[in-house]
Design a protein around this motif. Structure first.
Motif, PDB file in Angstrom:
ATOM      1  N   THR A  97       0.799  -1.018  -0.007  1.00 39.93           N
ATOM      2  CA  THR A  97      -0.016   0.129  -0.009  1.00 39.93           C
ATOM      3  C   THR A  97       1.006   1.290  -0.080  1.00 39.93           C
ATOM      4  N   ARG A  98       0.527   2.224  -1.102  1.00 43.22           N
ATOM      5  CA  ARG A  98       1.482   3.481  -0.921  1.00 43.22           C
ATOM      6  C   ARG A  98       0.363   4.390  -0.460  1.00 43.22           C
ATOM      7  N   GLY A  99       1.395   5.536   0.243  1.00 45.20           N
ATOM      8  CA  GLY A  99       0.524   6.717   0.884  1.00 45.20           C
ATOM      9  C   GLY A  99       1.379   7.704   0.417  1.00 45.20           C
ATOM     10  N   ASP A 100       1.237   8.931   0.966  1.00 43.39           N
ATOM     11  CA  ASP A 100       1.941   9.903   0.719  1.00 43.39           C
ATOM     12  C   ASP A 100       3.333  10.282   1.564  1.00 43.39           C
ATOM     13  N   GLY A 101       4.437   9.564   0.556  1.00 46.04           N
ATOM     14  CA  GLY A 101       5.646   9.407   1.452  1.00 46.04           C
ATOM     15  C   GLY A 101       5.766   8.174   2.270  1.00 46.04           C
ATOM     16  N   SER A 102       5.090   7.266   1.999  1.00 45.64           N
ATOM     17  CA  SER A 102       4.999   5.846   2.507  1.00 45.64           C
ATOM     18  C   SER A 102       4.681   4.883   1.815  1.00 45.64           C
ATOM     19  N   ILE A 103       5.401   3.429   2.054  1.00 42.43           N
ATOM     20  CA  ILE A 103       4.959   2.439   1.576  1.00 42.43           C
ATOM     21  C   ILE A 103       4.539   1.529   2.750  1.00 42.43           C
ATOM     22  N   SER A 104       3.509   0.638   2.677  1.00 45.17           N
ATOM     23  CA  SER A 104       3.586  -0.293   3.820  1.00 45.17           C
ATOM     24  C   SER A 104       3.470  -1.708   3.133  1.00 45.17           C
ATOM     25  N   ILE A 105       4.235  -2.569   3.631  1.00 43.55           N
ATOM     26  CA  ILE A 105       4.494  -3.995   3.071  1.00 43.55           C
ATOM     27  C   ILE A 105       3.805  -5.080   3.868  1.00 43.55           C
ATOM     28  N   GLN A 116       2.844 -12.905  10.612  1.00 43.80           N
ATOM     29  CA  GLN A 116       2.250 -11.776   9.968  1.00 43.80           C
ATOM     30  C   GLN A 116       2.799 -10.490  10.389  1.00 43.80           C
ATOM     31  N   GLY A 117       3.164  -9.659   9.648  1.00 39.66           N
ATOM     32  CA  GLY A 117       3.463  -8.375  10.164  1.00 39.66           C
ATOM     33  C   GLY A 117       3.388  -7.238   8.773  1.00 39.66           C
ATOM     34  N   VAL A 118       3.617  -6.005   9.158  1.00 38.20           N
ATOM     35  CA  VAL A 118       3.667  -4.926   8.291  1.00 38.20           C
ATOM     36  C   VAL A 118       4.907  -4.104   8.403  1.00 38.20           C
ATOM     37  N   LEU A 119       5.730  -3.930   7.125  1.00 39.14           N
ATOM     38  CA  LEU A 119       6.862  -3.213   7.343  1.00 39.14           C
ATOM     39  C   LEU A 119       6.505  -1.868   6.736  1.00 39.14           C
ATOM     40  N   HIS A 120       6.621  -0.861   7.292  1.00 39.45           N
ATOM     41  CA  HIS A 120       6.046   0.615   7.056  1.00 39.45           C
ATOM     42  C   HIS A 120       7.520   1.307   6.904  1.00 39.45           C
ATOM     43  N   TRP A 150      14.211 -12.540 -12.041  1.00 37.93           N
ATOM     44  CA  TRP A 150      14.992 -11.997 -10.716  1.00 37.93           C
ATOM     45  C   TRP A 150      14.346 -10.554 -10.722  1.00 37.93           C
ATOM     46  N   VAL A 151      13.766 -10.165  -9.430  1.00 41.35           N
ATOM     47  CA  VAL A 151      13.430  -8.580  -9.447  1.00 41.35           C
ATOM     48  C   VAL A 151      14.193  -7.989  -8.540  1.00 41.35           C
ATOM     49  N   GLN A 152      14.351  -6.743  -8.754  1.00 40.74           N
ATOM     50  CA  GLN A 152      15.204  -6.036  -7.718  1.00 40.74           C
ATOM     51  C   GLN A 152      14.296  -4.680  -7.622  1.00 40.74           C
ATOM     52  N   TRP A 153      14.018  -4.196  -6.319  1.00 37.21           N
ATOM     53  CA  TRP A 153      12.963  -3.190  -5.971  1.00 37.21           C
ATOM     54  C   TRP A 153      13.805  -2.246  -4.865  1.00 37.21           C
ATOM     55  N   GLN A 154      14.116  -1.051  -5.536  1.00 38.41           N
ATOM     56  CA  GLN A 154      14.832  -0.145  -4.486  1.00 38.41           C
ATOM     57  C   GLN A 154      13.750   0.826  -4.206  1.00 38.41           C
ATOM     58  N   VAL A 155      13.843   1.041  -2.740  1.00 35.92           N
ATOM     59  CA  VAL A 155      13.010   2.015  -2.305  1.00 35.92           C
ATOM     60  C   VAL A 155      13.859   3.006  -1.397  1.00 35.92           C
ATOM     61  N   THR A 181      14.040   6.699   4.828  1.00 39.19           N
ATOM     62  CA  THR A 181      15.013   7.033   5.710  1.00 39.19           C
ATOM     63  C   THR A 181      14.667   6.284   6.871  1.00 39.19           C
ATOM     64  N   GLU A 182      13.250   5.844   7.159  1.00 40.43           N
ATOM     65  CA  GLU A 182      12.847   5.272   8.422  1.00 40.43           C
ATOM     66  C   GLU A 182      11.911   4.284   8.045  1.00 40.43           C
ATOM     67  N   PHE A 183      11.746   3.322   9.058  1.00 40.85           N
ATOM     68  CA  PHE A 183      10.993   2.039   9.209  1.00 40.85           C
ATOM     69  C   PHE A 183      10.343   1.951  10.304  1.00 40.85           C
ATOM     70  N   LYS A 184       9.163   1.199  10.277  1.00 39.24           N
ATOM     71  CA  LYS A 184       8.496   0.711  11.584  1.00 39.24           C
ATOM     72  C   LYS A 184       8.017  -0.807  11.207  1.00 39.24           C
ATOM     73  N   ILE A 185       8.287  -1.717  12.132  1.00 43.79           N
ATOM     74  CA  ILE A 185       7.622  -3.047  11.721  1.00 43.79           C
ATOM     75  C   ILE A 185       6.510  -3.440  12.843  1.00 43.79           C
ATOM     76  N   GLU A 186       5.416  -3.734  12.273  1.00 48.96           N
ATOM     77  CA  GLU A 186       4.453  -4.065  13.007  1.00 48.96           C
ATOM     78  C   GLU A 186       4.345  -5.583  13.069  1.00 48.96           C
ATOM     79  N   ILE A 187       4.288  -6.194  14.193  1.00 47.55           N
ATOM     80  CA  ILE A 187       4.204  -7.496  14.496  1.00 47.55           C
ATOM     81  C   ILE A 187       2.765  -7.966  14.687  1.00 47.55           C
ATOM     82  N   LYS A 188       2.192  -8.458  13.849  1.00 43.70           N
ATOM     83  CA  LYS A 188       0.563  -8.852  14.137  1.00 43.70           C
ATOM     84  C   LYS A 188       0.640 -10.470  14.629  1.00 43.70           C
ATOM     85  N   GLY A 189       1.553 -11.244  14.350  1.00 39.18           N
ATOM     86  CA  GLY A 189       1.654 -12.690  14.847  1.00 39.18           C
ATOM     87  C   GLY A 189       2.880 -13.153  14.697  1.00 39.18           C
TER      88      GLY A 189
END
Length: 129
Positions: A20-28, A51-55, A107-112, A115-123
């Motif tokens: 999910t992409r937002g203004d200046g953010s990507i949540s995976i 399960q988790g989300v990498l913001h 092979w896929v390369q994705w560069q984002v 400068t900051e991250f948050k890891i949300e652990i759901k399980g």
């Protein structure tokens, strides 16, 4: 939310469920990452993150490349979901560098650039050695 020691996580073979992409953010949204007992918030236990989300925050740019050969990456045909399996993920403070597969095709390369991250652990559960 965990915001430090990214190098104490491994996303090898983690599945990407949704991006999910937002203004200046990507949540995976992901399944199957690993958190080392060396992380300060691990309670001295190795964890499998079910399960988790990498913001990713302060995103300035992203580049998705698909490697049809080993010579040069080409523009990705589906940059909105560049990969569904991560084989490697590194972060150097300004760049999250993903390598992996899409629909079992390497092979896929994705560069984002972020400068900051948050890891949300759901399980999570204990990692058994």
């Amino acid at each position: 939310m965990i915001t430090s020691e990214f190098d104490k996580f491994s996303f090898h073979d983690a599945a990407v469920i949704k991006i999910t992409r937002g203004d200046g953010s990507i949540s995976i949204e992901f399944e199957g990452a690993f958190m080392s007992k060396e992380h300060s918030e691990s309670s001295d236990t190795d964890w499998i993150i079910d399960q988790g989300v990498l913001h990713l925050r302060n995103v300035s740019k992203e580049v998705a490349l698909f490697w049809y050969d080993n010579i040069e990456g080409k523009p990705h045909p589906s940059p909105e979901l560049p990969l569904d399996e991560i084989t490697n993920l590194g972060f150097n403070g300004v760049l999250f560098d993903f390598d992996g597969f899409l629909n079992r095709e390497p092979w896929v390369q994705w560069q984002v650039y972020a400068t900051e991250f948050k890891i949300e652990i759901k399980g999570k559960h204990f990692a058994h050695s």
